[in-house]
Design an enzyme around this catalytic site. Structure first.
Site, PDB file in Angstrom:
ATOM      1  CG  ASP A   1      -6.272  -0.413  11.318  1.00 50.70           C
ATOM      2  OD1 ASP A   1      -6.223   0.819  11.234  1.00 50.70           O
ATOM      3  OD2 ASP A   1      -5.896  -1.164  10.408  1.00 50.70           O
TER       4      ASP A   1
ATOM      5  CG  HIS B   1      -2.911  -6.009   5.954  1.00 54.81           C
ATOM      6  ND1 HIS B   1      -1.739  -6.030   6.683  1.00 54.81           N
ATOM      7  CD2 HIS B   1      -3.009  -4.724   5.522  1.00 54.81           C
ATOM      8  CE1 HIS B   1      -1.197  -4.835   6.689  1.00 54.81           C
ATOM      9  NE2 HIS B   1      -1.940  -4.013   5.992  1.00 54.81           N
TER      10      HIS B   1
HETATM   11  C1  F6R Z   1      -4.383   1.312   8.051  1.00 60.04           C
HETATM   12  C2  F6R Z   1      -4.784   0.009   7.537  1.00 60.04           C
HETATM   13  C3  F6R Z   1      -3.886  -0.788   6.662  1.00 60.04           C
HETATM   14  C4  F6R Z   1      -3.237   0.010   5.543  1.00 60.04           C
HETATM   15  C5  F6R Z   1      -2.304  -0.871   4.721  1.00 60.04           C
HETATM   16  C6  F6R Z   1      -1.589  -0.088   3.643  1.00 60.04           C
HETATM   17  O1  F6R Z   1      -5.393   1.842   8.871  1.00 60.04           O
HETATM   18  O2  F6R Z   1      -5.834  -0.417   7.858  1.00 60.04           O
HETATM   19  O3  F6R Z   1      -4.628  -1.853   6.112  1.00 60.04           O
HETATM   20  O4  F6R Z   1      -4.233   0.561   4.724  1.00 60.04           O
HETATM   21  O5  F6R Z   1      -1.361  -1.462   5.569  1.00 60.04           O
HETATM   22  O6  F6R Z   1      -0.720   0.813   4.257  1.00 60.04           O
HETATM   23  P1  F6R Z   1       0.067   1.919   3.410  1.00 60.04           P
HETATM   24  O7  F6R Z   1      -0.968   2.862   2.912  1.00 60.04           O
HETATM   25  O8  F6R Z   1       0.987   2.561   4.408  1.00 60.04           O
HETATM   26  O9  F6R Z   1       0.752   1.193   2.313  1.00 60.04           O
END
Ligand code: F6R
Length: 236
Positions: free
Chosen positions: A67, A138
């Site tokens: 993304d 998500h």
């Molecule tokens: C990032 C993505 C998101 C993150 C998720 C967790 O490319 O696709 O789905 O993996 O928001 O983010 P963190 O690791 O910052 O808790």
């Protein structure tokens, strides 16, 4: 599903990096689907270290990221292109031309989404997809909603995501309202999926992996994947 419970974030990084390294050692021209966010930073650091030490090469690897924010140029430190260059691509021997992210600055976002979906298809799909999970369940930026969206699409970010990710912006109001993300089919078609989750994700991880499969918890669809490995910082 394989569930690897690890002691701490360092262990989580090493385990996930080890699985990615094994993938690249077995297939040097692997297509890796990559994630950003806080969770995989350590894994990228570990892989970069192994690359510097000559243990592994990314010369023939192709990457497609999940993304990107809409409206942030790649020179913006908050953009996912900037993150990937800083945390990974600039530290390894990958050909920059083989690193792909959706273009959140495209003038025609529908055309950009079609281009990105076509790119993933033309690569023959993803060999290994690395994922984190949002506090709201998500994956990529497939936010909770009434139905799953299959292919790359633009999405209005949820209040929860804007609040959680807003901390990376000096002025949280600068946090983009929209993003472009791979869809659920593209993620689920990956031959192998590695989901990393820190201990702060325990409740949502439990819901995603053991609760009802529902678009209200997009990560719940991962229950259907035949080769899912979860690396969870659960303590021992
Ligand atoms: C990032 C993505 C998101 C993150 C998720 C967790 O490319 O696709 O789905 O993996 O928001 O983010 P963190 O690791 O910052 O808790």
């Amino acid at each position: 599903m394989k569930f690897l419970q690890v002691a701490d974030k360092q262990d989580m990084a090493r385990k996930a990096a080890g699985i990615i390294a094994a993938q690249v050692l077995l297939k040097n021209d692997s297509v890796l689907g990559l994630a950003t966010g806080a969770t995989p930073v350590g894994a990228y650091g570990q892989l970069a270290k192994w690359c510097r030490e000559g243990e592994i090469s990314f010369r023939d690897v192709i990457t497609v990221n999940l993304d990107e924010y809409c409206g942030l140029p790649e020179t913006s430190p908050q953009s996912y292109r900037y993150y990937m260059n800083e945390n990974f691509f600039n530290q390894i021997d990958i050909d920059p031309a083989n690193t792909h992210l959706p273009d959140g600055m495209a003038a025609d976002m529908d055309a950009e989404c079609s281009r990105y979906s076509a790119l993933i298809r033309s690569l023959g799909g993803i060999d290994l997809q690395l994922l984190g999970i949002g506090m709201n369940g998500h994956i990529g930026f497939n936010e909770p909603k009434a139905h799953f969206v299959m292919d790359t699409h633009t999405v209005a970010l949820s209040e929860n995501t804007r609040e959680v990710n807003g901390v990376y912006f000096e002025n949280p109001a600068d946090m983009p309202t929209h993003a472009v993300t791979m869809g659920m089919r593209e993620i689920l078609q990956a031959k192998r999926i590695v989901l990393m989750a820190g201990k702060e994700k325990e409740a949502i991880l439990h819901r995603a992996l053991e609760g009802e499969v529902t678009p209200e918890v997009p990560a719940s669809l991962l229950q259907l994947h035949p080769r899912l490995t979860v690396v969870f910082e659960g303590g021992k």
